[in-house]
Design a protein around this motif. Structure first.
Motif, PDB file in Angstrom:
ATOM      1  N   LEU A 109       6.201  45.922 -44.828  1.00 13.64           N
ATOM      2  CA  LEU A 109       4.866  45.313 -44.730  1.00 13.64           C
ATOM      3  C   LEU A 109       3.840  46.419 -44.930  1.00 13.64           C
ATOM      4  CD1 LEU A 109       5.321  43.127 -41.519  1.00 13.64           C
ATOM      5  CD2 LEU A 109       5.333  42.335 -43.888  1.00 13.64           C
ATOM      6  N   GLN A 110       3.167  46.384 -46.070  1.00 10.85           N
ATOM      7  CA  GLN A 110       2.191  47.440 -46.337  1.00 10.85           C
ATOM      8  C   GLN A 110       0.815  46.859 -46.588  1.00 10.85           C
ATOM      9  OE1 GLN A 110       1.740  50.078 -49.956  1.00 10.85           O
ATOM     10  NE2 GLN A 110       2.776  51.520 -48.586  1.00 10.85           N
ATOM     11  N   SER A 111      -0.201  47.597 -46.141  1.00 13.88           N
ATOM     12  CA  SER A 111      -1.584  47.187 -46.403  1.00 13.88           C
ATOM     13  C   SER A 111      -2.470  48.416 -46.357  1.00 13.88           C
ATOM     14  CB  SER A 111      -2.059  46.190 -45.342  1.00 13.88           C
ATOM     15  OG  SER A 111      -2.201  46.843 -44.097  1.00 13.88           O
ATOM     16  N   GLY A 112      -3.718  48.237 -46.783  1.00 11.67           N
ATOM     17  CA  GLY A 112      -4.729  49.242 -46.475  1.00 11.67           C
ATOM     18  C   GLY A 112      -4.964  49.220 -44.968  1.00 11.67           C
ATOM     19  N   GLU A 113      -5.852  50.053 -44.497  1.00  9.59           N
ATOM     20  CA  GLU A 113      -6.135  50.047 -43.058  1.00  9.59           C
ATOM     21  C   GLU A 113      -7.161  48.955 -42.777  1.00  9.59           C
ATOM     22  OE1 GLU A 113      -6.358  53.665 -40.912  1.00  9.59           O
ATOM     23  OE2 GLU A 113      -4.964  54.706 -42.241  1.00  9.59           O
ATOM     24  N   ASP A 114      -6.636  47.789 -42.437  1.00 11.37           N
ATOM     25  CA  ASP A 114      -7.426  46.556 -42.309  1.00 11.37           C
ATOM     26  C   ASP A 114      -7.373  46.113 -40.853  1.00 11.37           C
ATOM     27  OD1 ASP A 114      -8.491  44.050 -42.353  1.00 11.37           O
ATOM     28  OD2 ASP A 114      -7.107  43.233 -43.869  1.00 11.37           O
ATOM     29  N   ILE A 138       7.051  49.108 -41.357  1.00 10.86           N
ATOM     30  CA  ILE A 138       5.599  48.893 -41.316  1.00 10.86           C
ATOM     31  C   ILE A 138       4.925  50.084 -42.001  1.00 10.86           C
ATOM     32  CG2 ILE A 138       3.594  48.531 -39.804  1.00 10.86           C
ATOM     33  CD1 ILE A 138       5.562  46.333 -39.440  1.00 10.86           C
ATOM     34  N   SER A 139       3.874  49.793 -42.777  1.00 10.90           N
ATOM     35  CA  SER A 139       3.111  50.866 -43.425  1.00 10.90           C
ATOM     36  C   SER A 139       1.646  50.456 -43.464  1.00 10.90           C
ATOM     37  CB  SER A 139       3.654  51.113 -44.842  1.00 10.90           C
ATOM     38  OG  SER A 139       2.916  52.117 -45.500  1.00 10.90           O
ATOM     39  N   VAL A 140       0.997  50.659 -42.330  1.00 12.35           N
ATOM     40  CA  VAL A 140      -0.405  50.211 -42.210  1.00 12.35           C
ATOM     41  C   VAL A 140      -1.309  51.342 -41.722  1.00 12.35           C
ATOM     42  CG1 VAL A 140       0.285  47.801 -41.844  1.00 12.35           C
ATOM     43  CG2 VAL A 140      -0.100  49.250 -39.854  1.00 12.35           C
ATOM     44  N   GLY A 141      -0.826  52.575 -41.812  1.00 11.66           N
ATOM     45  CA  GLY A 141      -1.701  53.707 -41.549  1.00 11.66           C
ATOM     46  C   GLY A 141      -1.700  54.195 -40.114  1.00 11.66           C
ATOM     47  N   GLU A 142      -2.790  54.882 -39.793  1.00 14.42           N
ATOM     48  CA  GLU A 142      -2.877  55.599 -38.511  1.00 14.42           C
ATOM     49  C   GLU A 142      -3.306  54.659 -37.383  1.00 14.42           C
ATOM     50  OE1 GLU A 142      -5.280  59.124 -38.868  1.00 14.42           O
ATOM     51  OE2 GLU A 142      -4.357  59.658 -40.782  1.00 14.42           O
ATOM     52  N   TYR A 159       8.847  53.097 -40.034  1.00 10.82           N
ATOM     53  CA  TYR A 159       7.416  53.224 -40.305  1.00 10.82           C
ATOM     54  C   TYR A 159       7.221  54.221 -41.436  1.00 10.82           C
ATOM     55  CZ  TYR A 159       2.507  52.577 -39.183  1.00 10.82           C
ATOM     56  OH  TYR A 159       1.169  52.204 -39.239  1.00 10.82           O
ATOM     57  N   LEU A 160       6.383  53.841 -42.380  1.00 11.62           N
ATOM     58  CA  LEU A 160       6.070  54.727 -43.511  1.00 11.62           C
ATOM     59  C   LEU A 160       4.658  55.247 -43.387  1.00 11.62           C
ATOM     60  CD1 LEU A 160       6.979  52.867 -46.859  1.00 11.62           C
ATOM     61  CD2 LEU A 160       8.236  54.730 -45.758  1.00 11.62           C
ATOM     62  N   LEU A 161       4.517  56.543 -43.299  1.00  9.60           N
ATOM     63  CA  LEU A 161       3.192  57.166 -43.258  1.00  9.60           C
ATOM     64  C   LEU A 161       3.314  58.519 -43.950  1.00  9.60           C
ATOM     65  CD1 LEU A 161       0.268  56.740 -41.861  1.00  9.60           C
ATOM     66  CD2 LEU A 161       1.086  58.471 -40.264  1.00  9.60           C
ATOM     67  N   ARG A 162       2.913  58.561 -45.183  1.00  9.58           N
ATOM     68  CA  ARG A 162       3.022  59.843 -45.895  1.00  9.58           C
ATOM     69  C   ARG A 162       1.997  60.830 -45.352  1.00  9.58           C
ATOM     70  NH1 ARG A 162       3.235  58.529 -52.329  1.00  9.58           N
ATOM     71  NH2 ARG A 162       5.190  57.375 -52.390  1.00  9.58           N
ATOM     72  N   ASN A 182      -4.586  64.362 -36.550  1.00 12.22           N
ATOM     73  CA  ASN A 182      -4.256  63.012 -36.079  1.00 12.22           C
ATOM     74  C   ASN A 182      -3.088  62.425 -36.870  1.00 12.22           C
ATOM     75  OD1 ASN A 182      -4.748  60.736 -34.311  1.00 12.22           O
ATOM     76  ND2 ASN A 182      -5.318  59.654 -36.187  1.00 12.22           N
ATOM     77  N   ARG A 183      -3.045  62.713 -38.171  1.00 14.25           N
ATOM     78  CA  ARG A 183      -1.929  62.185 -38.964  1.00 14.25           C
ATOM     79  C   ARG A 183      -0.610  62.799 -38.473  1.00 14.25           C
ATOM     80  NH1 ARG A 183      -2.749  58.740 -42.957  1.00 14.25           N
ATOM     81  NH2 ARG A 183      -1.170  58.394 -44.532  1.00 14.25           N
ATOM     82  N   MET A 184      -0.638  64.091 -38.168  1.00  9.44           N
ATOM     83  CA  MET A 184       0.556  64.736 -37.614  1.00  9.44           C
ATOM     84  C   MET A 184       0.922  64.111 -36.265  1.00  9.44           C
ATOM     85  SD  MET A 184       2.129  67.096 -39.212  1.00  9.44           S
ATOM     86  CE  MET A 184       1.946  67.945 -40.758  1.00  9.44           C
ATOM     87  N   LEU A 305      -3.842  42.980 -57.669  1.00  8.83           N
ATOM     88  CA  LEU A 305      -5.011  43.479 -56.924  1.00  8.83           C
ATOM     89  C   LEU A 305      -4.668  44.641 -55.995  1.00  8.83           C
ATOM     90  CD1 LEU A 305      -6.683  40.053 -56.034  1.00  8.83           C
ATOM     91  CD2 LEU A 305      -7.248  41.612 -57.897  1.00  8.83           C
ATOM     92  N   TYR A 306      -3.407  45.038 -55.979  1.00 13.25           N
ATOM     93  CA  TYR A 306      -3.004  46.127 -55.084  1.00 13.25           C
ATOM     94  C   TYR A 306      -2.731  47.355 -55.951  1.00 13.25           C
ATOM     95  CZ  TYR A 306      -1.036  47.996 -50.722  1.00 13.25           C
ATOM     96  OH  TYR A 306      -0.810  48.724 -49.576  1.00 13.25           O
ATOM     97  N   LEU A 307      -3.798  47.847 -56.555  1.00 16.29           N
ATOM     98  CA  LEU A 307      -3.641  48.937 -57.511  1.00 16.29           C
ATOM     99  C   LEU A 307      -4.087  50.260 -56.905  1.00 16.29           C
ATOM    100  CD1 LEU A 307      -4.687  47.586 -61.027  1.00 16.29           C
ATOM    101  CD2 LEU A 307      -2.402  47.846 -60.055  1.00 16.29           C
ATOM    102  N   LEU A 308      -3.130  50.948 -56.318  1.00 14.37           N
ATOM    103  CA  LEU A 308      -3.428  52.275 -55.780  1.00 14.37           C
ATOM    104  C   LEU A 308      -3.764  53.218 -56.933  1.00 14.37           C
ATOM    105  CD1 LEU A 308      -0.413  52.599 -53.300  1.00 14.37           C
ATOM    106  CD2 LEU A 308      -2.593  51.470 -52.920  1.00 14.37           C
ATOM    107  N   TYR A 309      -3.101  53.002 -58.071  1.00 16.02           N
ATOM    108  CA  TYR A 309      -3.260  53.854 -59.262  1.00 16.02           C
ATOM    109  C   TYR A 309      -3.107  52.946 -60.471  1.00 16.02           C
ATOM    110  CZ  TYR A 309       1.747  53.341 -58.800  1.00 16.02           C
ATOM    111  OH  TYR A 309       2.990  52.780 -58.653  1.00 16.02           O
TER     112      TYR A 309
HETATM  113  N1  MET Z   1      -3.378  53.553 -45.708  1.00 15.83           N
HETATM  114  C1  MET Z   1      -2.088  53.533 -45.105  1.00 15.83           C
HETATM  115  C2  MET Z   1      -1.455  54.893 -45.146  1.00 15.83           C
HETATM  116  O1  MET Z   1      -2.109  55.853 -45.444  1.00 15.83           O
HETATM  117  C3  MET Z   1      -1.226  52.457 -45.664  1.00 15.83           C
HETATM  118  C4  MET Z   1      -0.569  52.694 -46.946  1.00 15.83           C
HETATM  119  S1  MET Z   1      -1.596  53.275 -48.226  1.00 15.83           S
HETATM  120  C5  MET Z   1      -1.868  51.868 -49.200  1.00 15.83           C
HETATM  121  O2  MET Z   1      -0.302  55.050 -44.872  1.00 15.83           O
END
Ligand code: MET
Length: 348
Positions: A109-114, A138-142, A159-162, A182-184, A305-309
Motif C-alpha cells: 500500500l503506497q501513497s504520498g504523505e496524505d 506499507i509505504s506512506v512515509g514518515e 514497511y518501505l521507507l527509502r 527524523n527519517r533515520m 496519475l501516479y507519476l513519480l518520474y
Molecule cells: N512519501 C513516502 C516516502 O517517502 C511514500 C512513498 S513516495 C511516493 O516513503
C-alpha cells in the motif's frame, strides 16, 4: 597486483565474505571494465541464498496527494500539473481482493504523505486486507513511532521507507523541510517494532558522489535491512530538477548487485524505474541480484496519475495484463514465480 587481479580479488571477497570496506566499494563502483563479473557474482549469490523463485508484490497506489515537496518527485506538493486522487477504502480493499485473485501473496500500500489517511483509517484498511491472508507492506512515509506501532498491531508485516541518500546535507537539500535525523529515527523505529524493513536509495541524483553511494550500501548492511530498492533518478519535467542529468541503468544495477553481495539473503526488487530506462531492465536486474518484482495493481485512470518520474512503464496496461507479462518474463529466464508470502529467507 594487476588491475584485473585486484578487481577480481575484491569481487571474490564480496562473494565469499559478504563484506567490503568503503574504499573497496568505491573501487568497484568506479570500475567500468569488469562490471559483468560483479553482475555474475551477484547472480550466483542470489541463487545460493534466495534461490530461483521470484516474489511478486501487488502494488496499490492509493493516493497521489502529498504534503512533502521532494525536489526529485513528480508528486511533490508544488507540482500543480498533477491531477490529484485519493481512493476510497472500498476501492482499496477491492484492489487487494483482485491482487489476491491474480495470485499475489503480498500487497504494497503506497501513497504520498496524505494525512486524510489517519491512523484509524489505515488500521481499518490493514485489518480488512489481513483477513485475505495477504502479507502487507506499507509505504506512506514518515510517521511517529506510535503510528507505526498501530500499523504493526493491526497486522502490517513490512514497511518501505527509502533513505534515498545517506548524505545528510544532500538529503536535506533535496527534501526541503524534511529532517534526515527524523527519517533515520523512522527506520530504526520500524526495525525495532518488528517490521521487515525496506529501504533503499536513488542513484544519480544531482550532487551525489560515488563515495556517498558506498556509504548508502554500508548503511543498508549496518541497519540489517530486509529489502532494498534501488532506483535510478529520472528527472521529471514538472519538478525543479527537470534539467538535471539522470542516473544510469548500469550504475543503478551495479549498486543493486553490490547490495546483493553484501546482504546475500535479503529481498531485492527489480524496480519499475530500471525498466523505464531499459526495455529489458527488470529481467536484467533479476539476473544481476534481484529476486522480487512489484507489478502495479492500481486500476483505471489512477495508474496514469501516479507519476513519480516520466516514462513509467505499464501505465496503460491492466493489472491482469501485467501479471501475465511478468510471469512470461520470469519463466523466460528459467526462474519461477513464488507461491509463498516471500518473507526474508534468513539463511545466513
Ligand atoms: N512519501 C513516502 C516516502 O517517502 C511514500 C512513498 S513516495 C511516493 O516513503
Amino acid at each position: 597486483m594487476t588491475e584485473r587481479t585486484n578487481i577480481q580479488a575484491l569481487i571474490d571477497k564480496a562473494e565469499t565474505t559478504h563484506t567490503l570496506t568503503k574504499d573497496e566499494l568505491v573501487t568497484l563502483l568506479q570500475d567500468r571494465q569488469y562490471e559483468a563479473e560483479v553482475f555474475a557474482a551477484a547472480d550466483r549469490v542470489r541463487q545460493k541464498y534466495v534461490g530461483d523463485e521470484v516474489h511478486l508484490r501487488g502494488l496499490i497506489e492509493f493516493s497521489n496527494r502529498c504534503k512533502q515537496n521532494c525536489l526529485y518527485c513528480g508528486l511533490r506538493r508544488d507540482n500543480s500539473k498533477v491531477s490529484r486522487y485519493r481512493l476510497d477504502m472500498d476501492t482499496i480493499i477491492d484492489f487487494a481482493v483482485k491482487a489476491k485473485s491474480y495470485g499475489y501473496r503480498t500487497v504494497v500500500l503506497q501513497s504520498g504523505e496524505d494525512e486524510w489517511f489517519d491512523v484509524a483509517k489505515m488500521v481499518e484498511i490493514i485489518k480488512k486486507i489481513k483477513e485475505l491472508d495477504l502479507a502487507i507492506t506499507i509505504s506512506v512515509g514518515e510517521k511517529s513511532r506510535e503510528v507505526y506501532q498501530a500499523y504493526r498491531d493491526a497486522g502490517a508485516d513490512r514497511y518501505l521507507l527509502r533513505i534515498e541518500t545517506t548524505d545528510k546535507e544532500l538529503y536535506e537539500k533535496l527534501d526541503p523541510g524534511m529532517s534526515w535525523d527524523n527519517r533515520m529515527r523512522c527506520l530504526y523505529d520500524l526495525k525495532e517494532l518488528g517490521f521487515e524493513l525496506g529501504t533503499g536509495c536513488l542513484v544519480g541524483i544531482p550532487g551525489q558522489t560515488i563515495e556517498s553511494l558506498a556509504d548508502d550500501i554500508l548503511f543498508f548492511k549496518e541497519i540489517d535491512a530486509d529489502m532494498i530498492g534501488v532506483g535510478p533518478f529520472i528527472p521529471n519535467p514538472d519538478t525543479p530538477l527537470a534539467d538535471e542529468a539522470g542516473g544510469t541503468f548500469e550504475l543503478s544495477t551495479k549498486v543493486m548487485a553490490l547490495i546483493r553481495l553484501l546482504l546475500p539473503d535479503i529481498n531485492i526488487p527489480a524496480t519499475t524505474a530500471m525498466e523505464s530506462l531499459n526495455p529489458e531492465g527488470r529481467v536484467l536486474a533479476l539476473q544481476r541480484g534481484a529476486n522480487v518484482v512489484m507489478p502495479n495493481v492500481t486500476e483505471g485512470e489512477y495508474r496514469q496519475l501516479y507519476l513519480l518520474y516520466p516514462g513509467k512503464i505499464c501505465v496503460n496496461d491492466t493489472p491482469a495484463h501485467c501479471r501475465s507479462c511478468i510471469t512470461g518474463k520470469i519463466t523466460g529466464i528459467g526462474r519461477k514465480v513464488s507461491e509463498t508470502h516471500g518473507y526474508r529467507a534468513k539463511r545466513v
